[in-house]
Design an enzyme around this catalytic site. Structure first.
Site, short mmCIF file in Angstrom:
data_model
loop_
_atom_site.label_atom_id
_atom_site.label_comp_id
_atom_site.label_asym_id
_atom_site.label_seq_id
_atom_site.Cartn_x
_atom_site.Cartn_y
_atom_site.Cartn_z
N LYS A 204 22.27 75.20 -2.59
CA LYS A 204 22.64 74.08 -3.46
C LYS A 204 23.68 73.25 -2.73
O LYS A 204 24.75 73.75 -2.37
CB LYS A 204 23.21 74.60 -4.79
CG LYS A 204 23.68 73.47 -5.69
CD LYS A 204 24.05 73.95 -7.07
CE LYS A 204 24.57 72.80 -7.91
NZ LYS A 204 24.93 73.23 -9.28
N LYS A 261 18.20 72.72 -3.74
CA LYS A 261 18.60 71.64 -4.64
C LYS A 261 19.60 70.74 -3.94
O LYS A 261 20.55 71.27 -3.36
CB LYS A 261 19.24 72.28 -5.87
CG LYS A 261 19.80 71.29 -6.86
CD LYS A 261 20.50 72.02 -7.96
CE LYS A 261 21.15 71.02 -8.89
NZ LYS A 261 21.99 71.62 -9.86
C1 PBG Z 1 26.07 72.78 -12.61
C2 PBG Z 1 24.77 72.16 -12.36
C3 PBG Z 1 24.60 70.88 -11.81
C4 PBG Z 1 23.24 70.64 -11.85
C5 PBG Z 1 22.60 71.76 -12.39
N1 PBG Z 1 23.58 72.71 -12.70
C6 PBG Z 1 25.57 69.86 -11.36
C7 PBG Z 1 26.66 70.18 -10.48
O1 PBG Z 1 26.63 71.15 -9.72
O2 PBG Z 1 27.63 69.42 -10.54
C8 PBG Z 1 22.65 69.34 -11.39
C9 PBG Z 1 21.34 68.98 -11.93
C10 PBG Z 1 20.98 67.56 -11.80
O3 PBG Z 1 21.67 66.72 -11.19
O4 PBG Z 1 19.91 67.23 -12.34
N2 PBG Z 1 26.34 74.01 -12.14
#
Ligand code: PBG
Length: 337
Positions: A204, A261
């Site tokens: 991520k 992601k």
């Molecule tokens: C938070 C989380 C995020 C997303 C999914 N879970 C955002 C972040 O890490 O700030 C992002 C999903 C998206 O942008 O569609 N843990």
């Protein structure tokens, strides 16, 4: 007698592209409804669906409407939903206390959806950002200058067990703390939840494409900025090899499914992970990827449906087995035709 105007070509790849049926026969990648996971936002109360300005067509649902939406998705053949809560700001604090409330919104949401639709696969995020007033995915160190890895992991384990007890099919640690997958696996097993899976947000990235999501769950509102830096835990967009080592760690710690992601700007990472791992691979087409296609379409600069379908096909072609996408319902409807 061959006409002079013809080139003497042995290979003419265009032969396979002459008509739709030929193209269909040689298509290498097919997007199926079974590939889709729909992320959904849930809010407290009985209000009407709340639109999210930066995510056209995406709403926050109250519990009753959430169940209805899940039923529609299930009927369309979408196999799974990923649920995210938006808490009122007043409920947020530095410790993310509400994450461990046995009756917190997300747990009621899981119970309601699983009761109505036991065969729909339900996934929940394990991270503190919807619950903290600073918007970080964990609790801060004493100096308040970073997220405290080990204290956060302990909280995440308790969160995961609560979610499993509520009946969720997969917990999805999206926090990027070190060692959380193994710790969560042990905690789930110790509590008897050996069938609850872990969908690990393994690679991520610290991405600016999460902006609209932070509006959706209100973590931006709580933190006072959408541009909160998560650089000390989420991965540097510059790195590719590191994704493979993160995936290998999560596999060794017991992840059932690994994830990359964002998806679209990280197709090379999806392909690397697909080649390196035997685990099922998920990719998350995040809020900013969705928003940019919609924004350009609104300006009349891109064709919404064709860009939607092409973006998802590309993610699949790169090697994803399943895709979290805010387009899930629209695509499911289109595929049903
Ligand atoms: C938070 C989380 C995020 C997303 C999914 N879970 C955002 C972040 O890490 O700030 C992002 C999903 C998206 O942008 O569609 N843990």
């Amino acid at each position: 007698m061959a006409k002079k105007s013809k080139l003497a070509l042995m290979h003419r790849p265009r032969r396979l592209r002459r008509q739709p049926t030929r193209r269909a026969l040689v298509a290498e990648t097919v997007l199926r409804v079974d590939d889709l996971i729909a992320p959904l936002f849930v809010v407290e109360g009985k209000g009407r669906p709340e639109p999210i300005a930066s995510m056209p067509g995406v709403n926050r649902f109250n519990l009753v409407d959430l169940v209805k939406e899940c039923a529609e998705l299930h009927a369309l053949g979408v196999p799974a939903v990923a649920l995210f809560p938006k808490l009122e700001v007043a409920l947020k604090d530095a410790a993310g206390t509400q994450a461990l409330n046995k009756n917190t919104l997300i747990l009621r949401a899981v119970r309601a959806v699983k009761k109505a639709l036991p065969t729909l696969t339900v996934i929940t995020d394990v991270a503190l950002d919807p619950y903290t007033n600073h918007g970080h995915d964990g609790v801060l160190t004493a100096k308040q200058d970073d997220v405290d890895n080990d204290r956060t992991v302990k909280i995440l384990c308790r969160m995961a067990v609560l979610q499993a007890a509520a009946g969720v099919d997969f917990v999805a640690p999206s926090d990027m703390m070190d060692g959380r997958v193994g710790a969560i696996r042990q905690a789930l097993d110790a509590a008897g939840y050996t069938s609850t899976g872990i969908l690990a947000y393994s690679a991520k990235y610290n991405s600016a494409y999460y902006g609209p999501f932070r509006d959706a769950v209100g973590s931006a509102q709580a933190a006072g900025t959408r541009l909160l830096s998560k650089a000390t835990y989420q991965m540097n967009p510059a790195n590719r090899r590191e994704a493979l080592s993160e995936v290998a760690l999560d596999e060794s710690e017991g992840a059932d499914i690994v994830m990359v992601k964002p998806a679209g700007p990280y197709l090379d990472i999806i392909r690397e992970v697909r080649n390196a791992s035997k685990k099922p691979l998920a990719a998350y087409q995040v809020s900013g990827e969705y928003a940019q296609i919609h924004a350009a379409a609104r300006l009349g600069w891109l064709d919404l449906v064709r860009c939607r379908d092409e973006s998802l096909l590309a993610i699949k072609r790169a090697g994803a087995d399943m895709i979290l996408t805010y387009f899930a319902k629209d695509v499911a409807k289109a595929l049903a035709k």
